[in-house]
Design a protein around this motif. Structure first.
Motif, PDB file in Angstrom:
ATOM      1  N   THR A 112      73.108  58.654  55.791  1.00  0.00           N
ATOM      2  CA  THR A 112      73.182  57.715  54.679  1.00  0.00           C
ATOM      3  C   THR A 112      72.246  56.538  54.919  1.00  0.00           C
ATOM      4  OG1 THR A 112      75.452  58.354  54.166  1.00  0.00           O
ATOM      5  CG2 THR A 112      74.727  56.196  53.361  1.00  0.00           C
ATOM      6  N   ILE A 113      72.239  56.012  56.143  1.00  0.00           N
ATOM      7  CA  ILE A 113      71.319  54.916  56.481  1.00  0.00           C
ATOM      8  C   ILE A 113      69.880  55.383  56.250  1.00  0.00           C
ATOM      9  CG2 ILE A 113      70.446  53.413  58.331  1.00  0.00           C
ATOM     10  CD1 ILE A 113      73.311  52.686  57.452  1.00  0.00           C
ATOM     11  N   ASN A 114      69.555  56.584  56.699  1.00  0.00           N
ATOM     12  CA  ASN A 114      68.212  57.126  56.532  1.00  0.00           C
ATOM     13  C   ASN A 114      67.847  57.248  55.060  1.00  0.00           C
ATOM     14  OD1 ASN A 114      66.466  59.791  56.128  1.00  0.00           O
ATOM     15  ND2 ASN A 114      65.894  58.818  58.070  1.00  0.00           N
ATOM     16  N   ARG A 115      68.748  57.766  54.262  1.00  0.00           N
ATOM     17  CA  ARG A 115      68.469  57.935  52.825  1.00  0.00           C
ATOM     18  C   ARG A 115      68.299  56.596  52.121  1.00  0.00           C
ATOM     19  NH1 ARG A 115      72.984  62.207  53.072  1.00  0.00           N
ATOM     20  NH2 ARG A 115      71.782  64.084  53.473  1.00  0.00           N
ATOM     21  N   ILE A 116      69.083  55.611  52.511  1.00  0.00           N
ATOM     22  CA  ILE A 116      68.933  54.272  51.920  1.00  0.00           C
ATOM     23  C   ILE A 116      67.579  53.702  52.297  1.00  0.00           C
ATOM     24  CG2 ILE A 116      69.786  51.891  51.913  1.00  0.00           C
ATOM     25  CD1 ILE A 116      72.617  53.088  52.468  1.00  0.00           C
ATOM     26  N   GLU A 117      67.228  53.780  53.580  1.00  0.00           N
ATOM     27  CA  GLU A 117      65.955  53.214  54.038  1.00  0.00           C
ATOM     28  C   GLU A 117      64.757  53.897  53.381  1.00  0.00           C
ATOM     29  OE1 GLU A 117      65.686  53.109  58.291  1.00  0.00           O
ATOM     30  OE2 GLU A 117      67.207  51.535  58.452  1.00  0.00           O
ATOM     31  N   ASN A 118      64.898  55.156  53.025  1.00  0.00           N
ATOM     32  CA  ASN A 118      63.804  55.889  52.393  1.00  0.00           C
ATOM     33  C   ASN A 118      63.851  55.847  50.869  1.00  0.00           C
ATOM     34  OD1 ASN A 118      62.209  56.954  54.634  1.00  0.00           O
ATOM     35  ND2 ASN A 118      64.118  57.941  55.200  1.00  0.00           N
ATOM     36  N   GLY A 119      64.756  55.036  50.322  1.00  0.00           N
ATOM     37  CA  GLY A 119      64.842  54.860  48.877  1.00  0.00           C
ATOM     38  C   GLY A 119      65.345  56.077  48.137  1.00  0.00           C
ATOM     39  N   MET A 120      65.982  56.990  48.841  1.00  0.00           N
ATOM     40  CA  MET A 120      66.452  58.221  48.215  1.00  0.00           C
ATOM     41  C   MET A 120      67.905  58.125  47.761  1.00  0.00           C
ATOM     42  SD  MET A 120      64.746  60.925  50.855  1.00  0.00           S
ATOM     43  CE  MET A 120      65.152  62.323  49.830  1.00  0.00           C
ATOM     44  N   TYR A 121      68.575  57.050  48.117  1.00  0.00           N
ATOM     45  CA  TYR A 121      70.007  56.927  47.857  1.00  0.00           C
ATOM     46  C   TYR A 121      70.330  55.489  47.509  1.00  0.00           C
ATOM     47  CZ  TYR A 121      75.041  57.072  48.948  1.00  0.00           C
ATOM     48  OH  TYR A 121      76.409  56.979  48.893  1.00  0.00           O
ATOM     49  N   SER A 122      71.139  55.330  46.485  1.00  0.00           N
ATOM     50  CA  SER A 122      71.624  54.015  46.106  1.00  0.00           C
ATOM     51  C   SER A 122      73.015  53.842  46.721  1.00  0.00           C
ATOM     52  CB  SER A 122      71.702  53.915  44.583  1.00  0.00           C
ATOM     53  OG  SER A 122      72.151  52.646  44.195  1.00  0.00           O
ATOM     54  N   PRO A 123      73.156  52.924  47.682  1.00  0.00           N
ATOM     55  CA  PRO A 123      74.427  52.811  48.388  1.00  0.00           C
ATOM     56  C   PRO A 123      75.543  52.256  47.518  1.00  0.00           C
ATOM     57  CG  PRO A 123      72.995  51.015  49.019  1.00  0.00           C
ATOM     58  CD  PRO A 123      72.190  51.928  48.139  1.00  0.00           C
ATOM     59  N   ARG A 124      76.762  52.701  47.813  1.00  0.00           N
ATOM     60  CA  ARG A 124      77.938  52.114  47.178  1.00  0.00           C
ATOM     61  C   ARG A 124      78.048  50.665  47.637  1.00  0.00           C
ATOM     62  NH1 ARG A 124      81.960  55.516  49.899  1.00  0.00           N
ATOM     63  NH2 ARG A 124      83.036  53.529  49.797  1.00  0.00           N
ATOM     64  N   LEU A 125      78.653  49.845  46.802  1.00  0.00           N
ATOM     65  CA  LEU A 125      78.810  48.441  47.122  1.00  0.00           C
ATOM     66  C   LEU A 125      79.589  48.257  48.423  1.00  0.00           C
ATOM     67  CD1 LEU A 125      78.186  45.569  46.287  1.00  0.00           C
ATOM     68  CD2 LEU A 125      80.230  45.621  44.853  1.00  0.00           C
ATOM     69  N   THR A 149      68.775  63.938  37.924  1.00  0.00           N
ATOM     70  CA  THR A 149      67.963  63.303  36.900  1.00  0.00           C
ATOM     71  C   THR A 149      67.051  62.270  37.563  1.00  0.00           C
ATOM     72  OG1 THR A 149      69.806  63.524  35.373  1.00  0.00           O
ATOM     73  CG2 THR A 149      68.065  61.996  34.743  1.00  0.00           C
ATOM     74  N   PRO A 150      65.751  62.291  37.227  1.00  0.00           N
ATOM     75  CA  PRO A 150      64.857  61.288  37.820  1.00  0.00           C
ATOM     76  C   PRO A 150      65.272  59.875  37.404  1.00  0.00           C
ATOM     77  CG  PRO A 150      63.629  62.854  36.436  1.00  0.00           C
ATOM     78  CD  PRO A 150      65.079  63.181  36.320  1.00  0.00           C
ATOM     79  N   ILE A 151      65.091  58.948  38.316  1.00  0.00           N
ATOM     80  CA  ILE A 151      65.439  57.562  37.997  1.00  0.00           C
ATOM     81  C   ILE A 151      64.193  56.851  37.468  1.00  0.00           C
ATOM     82  CG2 ILE A 151      67.294  57.491  39.682  1.00  0.00           C
ATOM     83  CD1 ILE A 151      65.458  55.763  41.435  1.00  0.00           C
ATOM     84  N   PRO A 152      64.391  55.803  36.675  1.00  0.00           N
ATOM     85  CA  PRO A 152      63.251  55.046  36.156  1.00  0.00           C
ATOM     86  C   PRO A 152      62.411  54.466  37.303  1.00  0.00           C
ATOM     87  CG  PRO A 152      65.265  54.419  35.009  1.00  0.00           C
ATOM     88  CD  PRO A 152      65.663  55.294  36.159  1.00  0.00           C
TER      89      PRO A 152
END
Length: 84
Positions: free
Chosen positions: A44-57, A3-6
């Motif tokens: 995971t680091i790559n996806r976070i840096e590219n805004g594609m993934y919201s990391p777990r706390l 689902t697309p995010i806002p």
């Protein structure tokens, strides 16, 4: 299909990723090395840096520890307008 995010959340993810990249590069670390130090996969680091993934706390805590900064410093991103 995901689902697309806002748009506002997409922008916040992007800003967080840019902040993470800036700090990581400022420490002279590759994504691979940060992943090793934080016990997080390089992808995971790559996806976070590219805004594609919201990391777990838990991952945020591990990454901040690996970068030797506070979680607050990791979240020190520019403010974005609420209606963005």
């Amino acid at each position: 299909m995901p689902t697309p995010i806002p748009p506002r959340l997409a922008e916040l993810r992007r800003q967080f990723g840019l902040r993470l990249r800036d700090v990581r590069e400022g420490r002279g670390l590759s994504q691979e090395r940060l992943g090793e130090l934080a016990e997080v996969d390089r992808k995971t680091i790559n996806r976070i840096e590219n805004g594609m993934y919201s990391p777990r706390l838990d991952n945020v805590f591990q990454i901040a520890d690996a970068l030797d900064i506070t979680v607050k410093e990791l979240f020190d991103v520019p403010a974005t307008p609420r209606n963005a």
